[in-house]
Design an enzyme around this catalytic site. Structure first.
Site, PDB file in Angstrom:
ATOM      1  N   ASP A  55     -12.849  35.111  52.875  1.00  0.00           N
ATOM      2  CA  ASP A  55     -12.544  35.859  51.568  1.00  0.00           C
ATOM      3  C   ASP A  55     -12.011  34.970  50.631  1.00  0.00           C
ATOM      4  OD1 ASP A  55      -9.905  35.863  52.948  1.00  0.00           O
ATOM      5  OD2 ASP A  55      -9.282  37.415  51.643  1.00  0.00           O
ATOM      6  N   ASN A  68     -10.658  29.000  50.358  1.00  0.00           N
ATOM      7  CA  ASN A  68     -10.424  28.070  51.274  1.00  0.00           C
ATOM      8  C   ASN A  68     -11.517  28.271  52.379  1.00  0.00           C
ATOM      9  OD1 ASN A  68      -9.321  30.480  52.250  1.00  0.00           O
ATOM     10  ND2 ASN A  68      -7.859  29.656  53.502  1.00  0.00           N
ATOM     11  N   PHE A 106       3.538  24.068  45.803  1.00  0.00           N
ATOM     12  CA  PHE A 106       2.894  24.451  47.067  1.00  0.00           C
ATOM     13  C   PHE A 106       1.467  23.645  47.418  1.00  0.00           C
ATOM     14  CE2 PHE A 106       0.307  26.549  50.290  1.00  0.00           C
ATOM     15  CZ  PHE A 106       1.051  26.850  51.293  1.00  0.00           C
ATOM     16  N   ASP A 129      -2.992  29.993  59.295  1.00  0.00           N
ATOM     17  CA  ASP A 129      -1.641  30.534  59.820  1.00  0.00           C
ATOM     18  C   ASP A 129      -1.188  30.160  60.899  1.00  0.00           C
ATOM     19  OD1 ASP A 129       0.413  32.454  59.339  1.00  0.00           O
ATOM     20  OD2 ASP A 129      -0.827  33.983  58.799  1.00  0.00           O
ATOM     21  N   ARG A 137       3.941  37.407  59.229  1.00  0.00           N
ATOM     22  CA  ARG A 137       3.964  36.331  58.527  1.00  0.00           C
ATOM     23  C   ARG A 137       5.381  35.581  58.168  1.00  0.00           C
ATOM     24  NH1 ARG A 137      -1.001  35.411  55.810  1.00  0.00           N
ATOM     25  NH2 ARG A 137      -0.207  34.214  54.195  1.00  0.00           N
ATOM     26  N   ASP A 153     -12.195  33.985  59.289  1.00  0.00           N
ATOM     27  CA  ASP A 153     -10.877  33.618  58.747  1.00  0.00           C
ATOM     28  C   ASP A 153     -10.052  34.728  58.934  1.00  0.00           C
ATOM     29  OD1 ASP A 153      -8.873  32.595  56.792  1.00  0.00           O
ATOM     30  OD2 ASP A 153      -9.604  34.149  55.405  1.00  0.00           O
ATOM     31  N   LYS A 194      11.164  27.375  50.103  1.00  0.00           N
ATOM     32  CA  LYS A 194      10.657  28.341  51.006  1.00  0.00           C
ATOM     33  C   LYS A 194       9.476  27.645  51.626  1.00  0.00           C
ATOM     34  CE  LYS A 194       7.643  31.342  48.570  1.00  0.00           C
ATOM     35  NZ  LYS A 194       7.342  30.805  47.458  1.00  0.00           N
ATOM     36  N   GLU A 218       4.406  35.852  47.785  1.00  0.00           N
ATOM     37  CA  GLU A 218       5.246  35.686  46.834  1.00  0.00           C
ATOM     38  C   GLU A 218       5.526  37.051  46.080  1.00  0.00           C
ATOM     39  OE1 GLU A 218       4.318  32.831  43.958  1.00  0.00           O
ATOM     40  OE2 GLU A 218       5.014  30.981  45.360  1.00  0.00           O
TER      41      GLU A 218
END
Lengths: 352, 1109
Positions: free
Chosen positions: B756, B759, B504, B642, B560, B385, B528, B463
């Site tokens: 970690d 997901n 989200f 990502d 990011r 990941d 966002k 956030e």
């Protein structure tokens, strides 16, 4: 990071608990747990290997010579008599001869002493092709019964020689005892009878702890099928030394068992006259019977095997050491040369 | 789809009582009564145990048993009781913890009165009263809370490892009911059958009169508190137990014993055991036939054996069965116990390792699964990941672009950018709106601490970073008071009413809030999200080009990005939309999908304001770790949610891929099947050409194309997977991660998945080895994983040190176990040739039993301390891992070496014993003990020769064992009733015994030492060379080519250009390779990669054995 965690995302009431829960018990440092015990790492360096081989050679060859010498010094007379003791008229029916009660089984042989033999001279009988180690045979005995009178009926392992036809226990029971060797030998040298001492031929541990001094033969060889020797039922088992010797089964189908000891010296060219009672049936299965007279050495009887094996192994070690030296001199190869690491040598990087 | 539904009547004992189970938790596997049968049944379901049981039963038949049955029953019972005791202990501990949980006191409300009962007596429909810091005893639907807004805060650390507080809200129909009235509340909850999804709960609540009305009120997971959570910051809360109680809670359902993983090594050992078993059957048949023939021809003549003329009907079977029993020791009964023992020690070494303790958090590494350490040494693919695994998952707001103006480019920190500060002061409306979105478009909960400082509790690190940054830019999010969001901007307070939150999801990849400005009543939509889910919905006419560029620019720096956008809503539009939104959010079926559709309706025509860029720093040592492991021949795949550019940039930073011209990136993209196919084929073609040259070629694929490639062009994609050392998969979902693991596993590669977060759990569970990083995204991954480590860099030590040593040690231990059993068995077979093929055992029962469980098992156990190379050498030369990966130390050919050695040793021991103890010395017990001593001496020297490093423990075990052998036999020699009485004393007095033993050692070890020396010096394996180099001391220089990689971390726009397949035909210079790689397995017969055949690891692996020389 931890710092930020507290100021940033906040340290709520639960965080403390979780932090401690997360902290896995940090182990105490020990060299064992860190796998850091001091260790020595022997490496097979040429010097080390060659030295080892040379020293093995240097040690083994003298030992080999010594044991070969000891073995050669043993004087041994081996006399096979099973064929010669058959009268010519029975040569086609050896089994019939040996099984018959009526035939005369006495047989006289003469042997010459090749060298001087110092006492004690051991008298052995040697049987060939006799499987004392056979599965049915080797366990066909009952050690408890041999030791104690009370256990005379405990003979489950002894079948089919456990009980007589009318259910009486046989002592000693089992196939081993039943097939006790029963040839006898009488020696005369220069027309003088030669004493054979039959006391002390069995292991003293057997006499004292395995065969009871109050256990007497009972119902032995009383069935229809007679195996080997009969036993005097008035002598306790602990003194039946022929039986005790016989009941130490041999590991090999060729074996010698001690018959007795001659406690006088024999001179070279002495003629020994032997009167053999040829009773034991080895003819059914083509076994040989031999009489052996032998002196002894620190290595025991005559046996060249160890001496020869030591010489061979020692010689091979020296040979290997020398060839290693030659290879080392002719084709030196530095140890631990990183250029032999193929990932250095070979860009394509194929190991091997 | 018909959903099974349940109806739960609140506070109504009679109805639901019988229907559903009570709250008793039971994790136990056994009860006292069924323990013995169940445990025995489980143990006997293993083939090895069945085999040993059969042998043990056959031994009860005195006619065929060569030895006392105790020689098998003893060890068998010992082994069984060891594992039964372990099971019983584990189960007892489970029982204790269940009992503790079951007997916990909880307050319930019954008939309007509060009373305290044990947790196990909670019934479905009971109302449970919780106070602050109480643990939740079962899954609850919230009915009331001390908070006037019906909020309560829970900590879900035990459930998902996330330590921040989450809000839960009382369902709308119960809102505002007085606590006295709550005691008498009645109603019905309609809900689906229990499942284990902790993120979903679709149900409806209807209260009975006199409460409010008959409206159906939708319930979501927001209205529930799950078992094992803690109630925080809330004085009291009360809830009703729906059907989720006892073992039916969400947690109870998701618990479960994971499938035991089998290592490649275990599989190989099983295979070898099978081969030995077949060999044994063949030997038994041959000897059985020979025995029967000999019996019929020869043994019938042996009058002293008294063979009966007519045997029983099974007579023909007797001799084969005897040999079966005699040969049964070929398969060592101790191997299973020894392996279990050493494996748990390997796991302990990992737990104990101080070099794998994270100093910052002092989290030690932990091996949850104690059985698979060897597999660590055989890893071929690592699937990792990105966020939180390679990076620290510590987000810091660095830059932003508002309306095309870049802030923070000069200093690298937008917070200090004077221009930005100026425009804030000037009150530029776009900037202020931008900051407002940063501050309130989220689910962050501000908590006022006693000292007055504001702490933010955020579920998402992004956030958190945004809210903090906004606060530093004078836009402080003060309070979330029910639906009122209070912010302070430059000492003036602004209030917004929160109307809706559009949450989200990983599909939508954006979140929005609908707020009403309390001052002027205007309604805004604030959004966002990821660029590709915001920019396409920008209002027609707005130029988004600047933003696209900004996103690209930031992504290339590895930052990011999030796009922020807003829109003003008309009152009518909102009202209309909110109705359908409410309807969708109370749907029982497909709620998520319908919600997404409704949200889509309003999230359009957005005014894009700007782009934020958040930095997520790489963890310490990540590039070095990846470089080392790649040198070790391990292939890395990065699977991240990502976006592509960020992923590629991170991949570059951590040595995943090399910059041009050394490396080359190939893209697989496309939106349709055809596009993907064309792109895939092009990449494959390039790949086939470039694999012959040592070159870093990596492919990049995004989630969409991956989905098509995996489902439609599986074969081609698999081929690509095999060819490519490196892959970057972006925008992948958790299930796609698991799918990729599955794909590599199906190609017979050993995979390690490291992650970690929640997901990554599926990928971790799917992989051969799952490694979890106990990081900031919670412990979920660490819990599901086989190994949990604190930082990514520990992976290097985990694999190269622990994995490699474990593999080497087990390879030796297992093969040695077979070797020693075979030696004794071959001697028995040889002996049967001189005992009339009758199945006599040369050794007595005591010797056989002690040989297997004591003399030979104890010394081999200390081989767990053996180290062939020091840790430093391995770290310097990670390539050496190849020997483990390719299974060079345990395979049929090394095993054949050990097999041959055992045959050779058996012949040496047997020949010397029967010849030196011939004629008058040929007493069975003596010969047997000479042969046994010979074996024991040889074992000691074999152990010595095969041990690479001697610690004091090894010396004690090897030589102490030899001494123990004599002591034990002396003891037996003093017992008159034993068959061995006086034998050992007699032998020790005889010079011929000692000469025979030394001869055995010299003749047995001489050729083996000579061969080993020859190979070691003239045909050294890489391990040998390194051992020699270590011996010479000093640093081991690697000649040349491992050139230090000048890894300058370009902070600015990188030189990396991605080789888009459409651009040009790639022609690059070959790269100076320092990798031992290109040892890929061929894809299959007839593929165009046959030229790879000579390099396949199989042929390389089996061409020479390394251990046996």
């Amino acid at each position: 990071m931890a710092d930020r965690g507290r100021t940033g995302s906040g340290g709520g009431g639960g965080q403390g608990d979780v932090e401690t829960a997360k902290k896995t018990r940090k182990p105490k440092y020990s060299r064992f747990s860190q796998q850091e015990l001091p260790a020595c790492k022997p490496v097979l360096t040429p010097g080390w290997v060659i030295t080892t081989f040379i020293s093995i050679g240097v040690v083994f060859i003298p030992i080999g010579l010594a044991s070969l010498f000891a073995s050669q010094r043993v004087t041994e007379i081996v006399h096979q008599y099973d064929i010669d003791c058959i009268p010519p008229e029975f040569s086609d029916d050896t089994v019939g001869f040996i099984k018959s009660d009526k035939t005369n089984k006495t047989c006289t042989r003469t042997i010459t002493v090749p060298k001087q033999m110092k006492s004690p001279i051991y008298v052995y009988y040697q049987l060939n092709n006799f499987y004392q180690n056979h599965r049915r045979y080797v366990k066909n005995r009952d050690d408890k019964q041999l030791w104690s009178r009370e256990d005379e009926r405990s003979s489950q392992d002894c079948k089919p020689e456990a009980f007589t036809a009318n259910g009486q226990p046989i002592v000693p029971c089992g196939l081993i005892a039943w097939s006790l060797f029963n040839d006898t030998y009488k020696f005369r040298v220069n027309d003088k009878a030669l004493e054979v001492n039959k006391k002390g031929i069995a292991w003293s541990s057997d006499r004292e702890h395995k065969f009871g001094s109050n256990v007497y033969p009972k119902n032995f060889q009383s069935g229809s099928l007679i195996g080997g020797a009969k036993l005097n039922s008035s002598i306790p088992l602990s003194e039946q030394e022929d039986l005790i010797v016989w009941m130490r089964p041999a590991a090999l189908p060729t074996f010698r068992k001690l018959y007795g000891k001659i406690e006088t010296d024999l001179e070279a060219n002495d003629k020994i006259n032997i009167v053999i009672e040829n009773n034991y049936n080895t003819y059914s299965f083509g076994g040989k019977k031999k009489l052996v007279l032998s002196t002894t050495s620190w290595m025991g009887g005559r046996n060249d095997f160890l001496g020869l094996a030591y010489l061979t192994v020692g010689g091979l070690c020296l040979f290997l050491a020398i060839s290693f030296i030659l290879v080392y001199v002719l084709k030196p190869r530095p140890l631990g040369d990183p250029s032999y690491l193929s990932w250095n040598r070979n860009a394509a990087g194929i190991l091997n | 789809m018909i959903m099974m539904k349940r109806f739960v009547y609140i506070n109504d004992d009679q109805v639901s009582h019988e229907l559903y189970c009570d709250n008793r938790i039971s994790n136990r596997k056994y009860t006292i009564l069924n323990f013995l049968p169940k445990n025995l049944w489980e143990q006997f379901s293993r083939f090895m145990n069945q085999y040993f049981l059969l042998i043990a039963c056959l031994q009860l038949w005195p006619l065929i048993t060569p030895v006392n049955p105790a020689s098998t029953w003893g060890p068998l019972i010992f082994i069984f009781s060891v594992s039964a005791t372990k099971e019983a202990w584990d189960d007892y501990n489970r029982y204790l913890s269940d009992k503790k949980a079951n007997e916990k006191k909880v307050w319930i409300v019954k008939n309007g009165i509060k009373k305290q009962i044990k947790a196990q007596d909670i019934h479905v429909g009971s109302i449970i009263w919780l106070r602050e810091n109480d643990e939740v005893p079962c899954d609850l639907v919230l009915l009331g809370s001390s908070d006037p807004q019906g909020l309560c805060y829970v900590e879900t650390a035990a459930l998902d490892g996330e330590t921040d507080l989450k809000t839960r809200v009382v369902s709308s129909s119960c809102m505002g009911i007085d606590s006295e009235l709550l005691h008498k509340i009645k109603g019905v909850i309609e809900c689906p059958n229990p499942d284990k999804d902790i993120r979903r709960f679709d149900a409806n609540l209807r209260l009975f009169p006199p409460f409010i009305d008959n409206d159906v009120c939708p319930l979501t997971i927001k209205n529930t508190i799950l078992q094992t959570c803690y109630l925080r910051n809330t004085e009291w809360a009360c809830g009703v137990a729906p059907f989720f109680s006892g073992n039916e809670t969400k947690l109870g359902m998701s618990r479960g014993i994971p499938e035991p993983k089998l290592t490649a090594m275990d599989a190989m050992i099983d295979k070898l055991t099978g081969a030995i078993f077949i060999f044994q059957i063949v030997v038994v048949m041959v000897l059985g036939v020979a025995g029967n023939v000999w019996k019929d021809t020869e043994a019938k003549k042996l009058w002293y054996v008294e063979y009966p003329h007519e045997g029983p009907w099974f007579e023909l079977l007797i001799i084969p069965l005897r040999f079966e029993l005699l040969c049964s020791i070929m398969i060592p009964i101790s191997i299973k116990v020894s392996l279990d023992l050493v494996k748990s020690l390997y796991a302990k070494f990992i737990d104990w390792d101080e070099k794998m303790v994270d100093e910052e958090t002092s989290i030690a590494s932990h091996a949850t699964n104690t059985a698979i350490s060897e597999d660590l040494g055989q890893v071929e693919y690592i699937l990792t990941d990105k966020t939180g695994t390679l990076t620290e998952n510590k987000m810091i707001f660095r830059r932003c672009c508002i309306n095309g103006i870049f802030y923070g480019n000069d200093s690298g920190d937008a917070l200090k950018d004077v221009e930005l500060l100026n425009s804030i002061e000037a009150g530029s409306p776009d900037v202020i709106r931008f900051l407002t979105i940063m501050a309130i478009c989220n689910t962050v909960i501000p908590v006022q601490s006693k000292s007055g400082a504001i702490l933010y509790k955020a579920q998402s690190q992004d956030e958190d970073a945004l809210v903090h940054a906004a606060a530093k830019l004078y836009m402080v999010f003060l309070n979330r008071n029910a639906n009122i969001l209070e912010i302070k901007f430059n000492s003036s307070s602004i209030q917004y009413e929160l109307l809706e939150t559009l949450e989200f999801t990983s599909d939508r990849k954006r979140m929005s809030v609908v707020v009403k400005d309390c001052k002027n009543g205007k309604i805004f939509l604030l959004s966002k999200g990821a660029d590709e889910s915001i920019l396409p919905y920008a209002i027609a006419g707005q130029q988004t080009r600047a933003f696209v560029e900004a996103v690209e620019h930031y992504a290339q720096m590895g930052l990011r990005t999030l796009c922020l956008a807003w829109r003003e809503l008309m009152n009518d539009e909102y009202r209309e939309w909110s109705l359908s939104f409410k309807e969708a959010s109370s749907a029982l079926v497909d709620r998520e999908w319908r919600l997404a559709e409704i949200c889509q309706r309003i999230e359009r025509d957005l005014q894009v304001l700007g782009v934020t860029a958040i930095e997520d720093r790489l963890q310490d040592g990540v590039p070095e770790t990846i470089e080392t492991l790649r040198k070790a021949g391990i292939n890395f795949w990065m699977l991240t949610g990502d976006k592509q550019d960020t992923a590629i940039q991170i991949a570059r930073l951590c040595n995943f891929i090399s910059p041009e011209p050394k490396g080359q990136l190939l893209m697989i993209n496309g939106k349709t099947e055809d596009e993907v196919r064309v792109s895939l084929e092009r990449v494959l073609r390039t790949m086939r050409i470039t694999t012959s040259e040592p070159k870093d070629v990596a492919f990049v694929v995004d989630g969409w194309a991956l989905e098509i490639a995996v489902t439609r062009y599986r074969k081609a994609f698999t081929e690509l997977a095999i060819l490519s050392r490196t892959a970057i998969c972006c925008r992948v979902t958790p299930s796609q991660k698991a799918q990729l693991v599955q794909l590599l596993k199906s190609c017979d590669y050993r995979t390690l998945a490291i992650g970690d977060g929640g997901n990554d759990v599926r990928m971790i569970q799917q992989a051969d080895i799952g490694v979890g990083i106990s990081g900031r995204e919670g412990l979920q991954a660490a819990r599901a994983a086989d190994y949990s480590i604190g930082k990514f860099r520990f992976l290097r030590r985990l694999i190269l040190v622990h994995g490699r040593y474990s593999y080497n040690r087990t390879a030796f231990l297992s093969q040695y176990s077979f070797y020693k059993s075979l030696v004794i068995c071959f001697i028995q077979i040889l002996f049967s040739f001189i005992s009339g093929v009758s199945g006599t055992s040369l050794f007595n029962s005591i010797s056989l039993m002690a040989y297997n469980v004591f003399y030979t098992s104890v010394p081999v156990l200390v081989s767990v301390l053996d180290k062939d190379l020091t840790e430093e050498t391995v770290m310097q030369h990670p390539q050496i891992l190849f020997y483990c990966q390719a299974g060079r130390l345990l395979n049929p050919s090394t095993f054949a070496g050990w097999f041959g050695r055992s045959l050779f040793h058996a012949i040496v021991v047997f020949t010397i014993s029967i010849h030196s103890y011939a004629y008058e010395k040929s007493e069975l017990e003596e010969v047997s003990l000479v042969a046994l001593s010979g074996c024991i001496w040889l074992q000691a020297f074999v152990m010595t020769l095969e041990t690479n490093s001697f610690t004091i423990l090894q010396h004690i075990a090897i030589w102490g064992n030899l001494a123990a052998f004599y002591v034990i036999n002396w003891i037996f020699s003093t017992i008159p009733s034993s068959g061995m009485y006086t034998i050992m004393f007699r032998l020790c007095r005889e010079p011929s015994y000692w000469t025979a033993i030394f001869l055995t050692v010299a003749a047995g070890m001489g050729p083996i030492v000579a061969l080993k020396y020859f190979r070691y010096t003239y045909r050294p394996s890489k391990i040998n060379t390194l051992q020699q180099a270590e011996r010479l001391g000093g640093p081991i220089l690697s000649l040349g080519s491992i050139e230090p990689q000048a890894r300058t971390i370009e902070r600015e726009v990188s030189t990396l250009s991605i080789a888009q397949p459409k651009m040009r035909n790639p022609m690059y210079e070959p790269l100076l390779s320092d990798s031992p790689n290109s040892t890929r397995r061929s894809f299959g017969p007839g593929t165009p990669f046959d030229f790879f055949q000579p390099q396949t690891r199989l042929s390389a692996g089996y061409s020479r054995n390394c251990k046996d020389n």
